[in-house]
Design a protein around this motif. Sequence first.
Motif, PDB file in Angstrom:
ATOM      1  N   PRO A  85      -0.897  -0.257  -0.625  1.00 24.64           N
ATOM      2  CA  PRO A  85      -0.398   0.034   0.637  1.00 24.64           C
ATOM      3  C   PRO A  85      -1.289  -0.662   1.902  1.00 24.64           C
ATOM      4  CG  PRO A  85      -1.786   1.721  -0.603  1.00 24.64           C
ATOM      5  CD  PRO A  85      -1.515   0.859  -1.475  1.00 24.64           C
ATOM      6  N   MET A  86      -2.355  -0.966   1.598  1.00 29.76           N
ATOM      7  CA  MET A  86      -3.100  -1.494   2.643  1.00 29.76           C
ATOM      8  C   MET A  86      -2.860  -3.182   2.886  1.00 29.76           C
ATOM      9  SD  MET A  86      -4.840   0.848   4.172  1.00 29.76           S
ATOM     10  CE  MET A  86      -5.457  -0.473   5.312  1.00 29.76           C
ATOM     11  N   PHE A  87      -2.444  -3.618   1.609  1.00 32.77           N
ATOM     12  CA  PHE A  87      -1.964  -5.227   1.756  1.00 32.77           C
ATOM     13  C   PHE A  87      -0.634  -4.873   2.680  1.00 32.77           C
ATOM     14  CE2 PHE A  87       0.549  -8.608   0.303  1.00 32.77           C
ATOM     15  CZ  PHE A  87      -0.380  -9.799   0.258  1.00 32.77           C
ATOM     16  N   LEU A  88       0.354  -4.075   2.218  1.00 32.55           N
ATOM     17  CA  LEU A  88       1.673  -3.968   3.042  1.00 32.55           C
ATOM     18  C   LEU A  88       1.284  -3.764   4.361  1.00 32.55           C
ATOM     19  CD1 LEU A  88       3.671  -1.937   0.446  1.00 32.55           C
ATOM     20  CD2 LEU A  88       3.540  -4.417   0.884  1.00 32.55           C
ATOM     21  N   ILE A  89       0.223  -2.925   4.828  1.00 32.42           N
ATOM     22  CA  ILE A  89      -0.076  -2.515   6.249  1.00 32.42           C
ATOM     23  C   ILE A  89      -0.426  -3.926   6.811  1.00 32.42           C
ATOM     24  CG2 ILE A  89      -1.825  -1.654   7.874  1.00 32.42           C
ATOM     25  CD1 ILE A  89      -1.568   0.801   6.047  1.00 32.42           C
ATOM     26  N   SER A  90      -1.371  -4.603   6.039  1.00 36.07           N
ATOM     27  CA  SER A  90      -1.902  -6.031   6.671  1.00 36.07           C
ATOM     28  C   SER A  90      -0.711  -7.006   6.709  1.00 36.07           C
ATOM     29  CB  SER A  90      -3.006  -6.568   5.598  1.00 36.07           C
ATOM     30  OG  SER A  90      -4.110  -5.724   5.435  1.00 36.07           O
ATOM     31  N   ALA A  91       0.034  -7.067   6.000  1.00 35.26           N
ATOM     32  CA  ALA A  91       1.291  -8.111   5.858  1.00 35.26           C
ATOM     33  C   ALA A  91       1.982  -7.832   7.336  1.00 35.26           C
ATOM     34  CB  ALA A  91       2.093  -7.832   4.690  1.00 35.26           C
TER      35      ALA A  91
END
Length: 460
Positions: free
Chosen positions: A421-427
Amino acid sequence: MRRAGHRRAPAVRLTSGWPRLALLLGGVLVAWAVLGTATSTAVVVYALDVVFLGFFLRHTAFTVSALRHANPERIASAKADTLEVEGAVGYRPAVSVLVSCKNERFVAGRLVTGLLGLDYPAELLQIVIVDDGSDDGTGEILDARAAAEPRLLALHRPAGSGPAGKSAALNFALPRLTGEIVVVFDADHRPHRDSLALLVRHFEDQGVGAVQGRCRIRNAADAPLTRLITVDYLAGYLVNEFGRQAVFGLPAYGGANCAIRLSALRDLGGWNVHSVTEDTDVTLRLLLSGLHVRYEPAAVDDEEGVTTIRRYWKQRYRWARGHQQVCRDYLRHVLRAPHLSVLERVETVMFLLVYHVPVASLLALGLLGLSAVGAVPAASVPGGFVLWTLLFLGPLLEIGGGMLLARTRRSDVPALVWFLPMFLISAVLCAKAWIDGLSGSSYTWVRTDRAAAPTGRVGS
């Protein structure tokens, strides 16, 4: 490796604007119309495959290098480790420690105490703290401490005097610095006592322009997010930064717990007030001027990690926005730099594209979604799941390597469940930063809020 010699760094040119974004979108639409949906989609997917494969190999090389050459015992205890560069511990140049503060009354006293406790000869140490227009009593705290300590110089930059931000505050102090080497910390950082000696030993080599130390998160137990950021820092400093030095000799100057040669800094014209990531900007200008950046993992500094998604978004958006701007400003200079080898150019280009890769991943996710609902032919998305596997495996390799080197406790492993989920937020935030940057949306330095500090401030 690149040849020795000092070159003039390119002048900063401010780029971006709606015409650039419109031209890019227009070109994409024309290509799509000419090639057709299926062919255009396949071309994009193959290009993404190449990008993700390249970054996967880069992550793998860094992880293998760190696991083979780093010393876990020294890293776990934060003791000096010569690693790749063996410096002369006895080398002691004059040093100016520099910190900018804005509304930091919660940490100002602790900051001064920590800096005065650094293990370095008093006659060679100058400590300069810039009060950047604070209105919360920070300036008064600094003045009181400076009156009792001759090594401490408190400077006051009036509010509204020129550009806002950390770069301008640091530049304000430049005429008053007396050290051969300038070491920069952030106000919430707590450097270990031996940090200065470990950082400055590398400057005996006159080809070294800057040295970066290792930052750790000290409040990992505050929230699930800070535990994840702690692990992220292990990957960043113990694997990625170490790997960039061991494999390419190209670590990055990180903006805090870092040292820079004062003569080189003045040759560059100081920190770039037009950049919200002055550290990345300095890294590229030093590289293009022919000077080296070195990494010293034994010089440890503890900092405070953000505890909420809102603060995380503000911090990482600034990182993405600034890094992407540096890419637009310097990419063409890197490609043309005659003193860089082919491998050095490739690595520097990949470094500049780091905050573009999450944007590409968002595009890949969109194409996979469109193919799932039949909006684009499934046959035109070959290997889509393969490229996504590569995309996640690379960072996970670095995270795992960092955790092994730091001998992380098993209790920290469950924090990895938040990685996706944090990777998606970063994206998403990287995509927003990319669009905002290309469209010329105005943006100035945004202060990272401390856990105990007031929110919503703009400053250094």
